[in-house]
Write a protein that holds these residues in place. Sequence first.
Motif, short mmCIF file in Angstrom:
data_model
loop_
_atom_site.label_atom_id
_atom_site.label_comp_id
_atom_site.label_asym_id
_atom_site.label_seq_id
_atom_site.Cartn_x
_atom_site.Cartn_y
_atom_site.Cartn_z
N TRP A 211 -2.21 -4.29 8.09
CA TRP A 211 -1.23 -4.97 7.23
C TRP A 211 -0.15 -5.65 8.05
N THR A 212 0.23 -5.04 9.18
CA THR A 212 1.23 -5.68 10.03
C THR A 212 0.66 -6.99 10.59
N SER B 77 3.29 3.09 -0.77
CA SER B 77 3.84 2.77 0.55
C SER B 77 3.72 1.27 0.82
N ARG B 78 3.03 0.56 -0.08
CA ARG B 78 2.88 -0.89 0.11
C ARG B 78 3.79 -1.70 -0.82
N ARG C 158 9.54 1.04 -0.18
CA ARG C 158 9.23 1.42 1.20
C ARG C 158 10.37 2.15 1.90
N ASP C 159 11.60 1.92 1.45
CA ASP C 159 12.73 2.54 2.14
C ASP C 159 13.18 3.85 1.51
N LYS D 190 -1.43 5.81 -2.08
CA LYS D 190 -0.88 5.03 -0.96
C LYS D 190 -0.37 3.64 -1.38
N LYS E 30 7.08 -3.15 -1.77
CA LYS E 30 8.29 -3.47 -0.98
C LYS E 30 9.51 -2.68 -1.42
N SER E 31 9.74 -2.65 -2.74
CA SER E 31 10.97 -2.04 -3.24
C SER E 31 10.98 -0.52 -3.05
N GLU F 204 3.96 9.68 -3.87
CA GLU F 204 2.58 9.52 -3.39
C GLU F 204 1.70 10.72 -3.73
N GLN G 52 9.28 9.94 -1.21
CA GLN G 52 7.96 9.35 -0.91
C GLN G 52 6.85 10.37 -1.13
N GLU H 261 -2.25 0.56 8.70
CA GLU H 261 -0.89 0.07 8.92
C GLU H 261 -0.93 -1.15 9.84
#
Length: 495
Positions: free
Chosen positions: A490-491, A423-424, A429-430, A420, A426-427, A440, A436, A487
């Motif tokens: 972290w938000t 998924s954290r 995440r998209d 996981k 930044k580069s 993962e 993905q 999630e």
Amino acid sequence: MDPVTVTLEGLAALGVTEVAVAAGARNIRLVRGALEAHGLKVWSFFEERCMGFFALGRALTTGHPVAVITTSGTAAVELAPAMVEAYYQRLPLIAVTADRPASYRGSGAPQAIEQVDLYGIYAKCYDVPSDPMPTDLDGPIQINVCLEEGSAAVPPVTFSGTRVLGYDPRATDKVRVSDVDLVLVGGLHPTQAGFISSQLLALGAPIVAEATANLTGVDHLMVTGGEKSLAELPVLKVLRIGCVPSWRWWRDLENRPEIEVTHVSDVPLTGLARDKHCRVWPLAALQCSESKHQTRSSLNLASTLHRVVMRWPLSEPAWMQHIRKAIPEGARVFLGNSLPIREWNLAVGCTEGITCFANRGTNGIDGLISTWLGVCAEAQDSWLVIGDLSTLYDLAGPWIANQLPSANRRIVIINNSGGKIFSRVKSLRDLDQQTQQVIENRHHLSFQSWAEMWGWAYRSISKPSDLNQLPDGNTVLEVMPDAKETESFWTAWSG
Ligand SMILES: Cc1ncc(C[n+]2csc(CCOP(=O)(O)OP(=O)(O)O)c2C)c(N)n1
């Protein structure tokens, strides 16, 4: 002289008192010599990868050289990951690789591979009997021993644990530090942490420390909040101590040449490509006096952190706090790479009452169970906090547990169904769904039958109270964090 005797006497002179063996036909005389030696503890393995990491863990916790004895061929290659990790932690791991006689080199004969200099720059190689045995070491080495076929015993060698050092470790110039805005402390052995703590107390500058720093008595200087605090602190001069820090902030220093770093570590590498040729001072050289530059800011994110943890109690960072509460005083804790060490650093940080270790040489997710078992061999209470893929990497790790004294050993697997951490980042995440999934390695595996296979107790943990009243002995605790809460955590924390 018999190369087996030469090797064993050489190991004894280096101060070795523990050896791990994975026996085969080619190394059987070395194995017999180890078993019959006086004063030598012998650990026995069926494979070499876990053995290498276990021995690394022994060297990490004791500080003493530890030897591993392999047979010839790919058996010797299996030690490579542990040797590389030992190099980046400068741990005295000695690979004793049995080889066929030198005349077989380059022939392709059965089980004859090119073993000399097998670990490249990571371990200086001594080819016995051609080379003399080393008399000193400051990191991993290879001793390649050419042997004829046969199983004859050798006269017993005595291992007294006395090591004659060729240098005086106290003889070093001092680095005087009094003017820094921030101290960043990575991993330190608990035996070094006392001296460093007293220096930092004298300095009085704010400290951002990893759990593995093992500092004591400097709580009032400690800044909580991890990356978030680092991003907000006004910093132009940093003192970096111990292992290379795991914070993203450190990586970003590459592009901030205005920030000056003084490096103090027993591993002579800066951990920054931009400071490649900078001097790295040994830990013993540090001499601090009160910082003129008091940036004691009012920055205190502890209460914000507390609020977010309380709001999302089943998120991964909140689980780190629940696990910390379940760990008894005096326990030895090993933090797995990837998210466990990062989430622990944020949510728990450097706390007194336990000692923390990690493999931060190359940040590998391999060999973590084995390294932990080496680190905690003689501890009454020890805990490993590890990701699920990291656990899958080292499934044979528990092999050695039956040779350890009985104790309370807890493997806490944070099973978030894959790697996981990606998924954290930044580069990443998209990325599209398919990529993905691949990065993962998402899965639905459970570790219950694995625990049963090794005869370990198993508990599935879904609420913090499941960590109460654990059975004595070896236990696997499989924590299933709530992905939505993680999630949300972290938000709420980083936006
Ligand atoms: C030997 C090795 N291979 C690959 C990597 C790259 N890597 C870093 S983290 C990670 C995933 C770890 O997954 P897991 O153990 O489940 O922990 P999580 O990311 O979920 O915390 C991988 C493959 C590595 N660090 N070491």
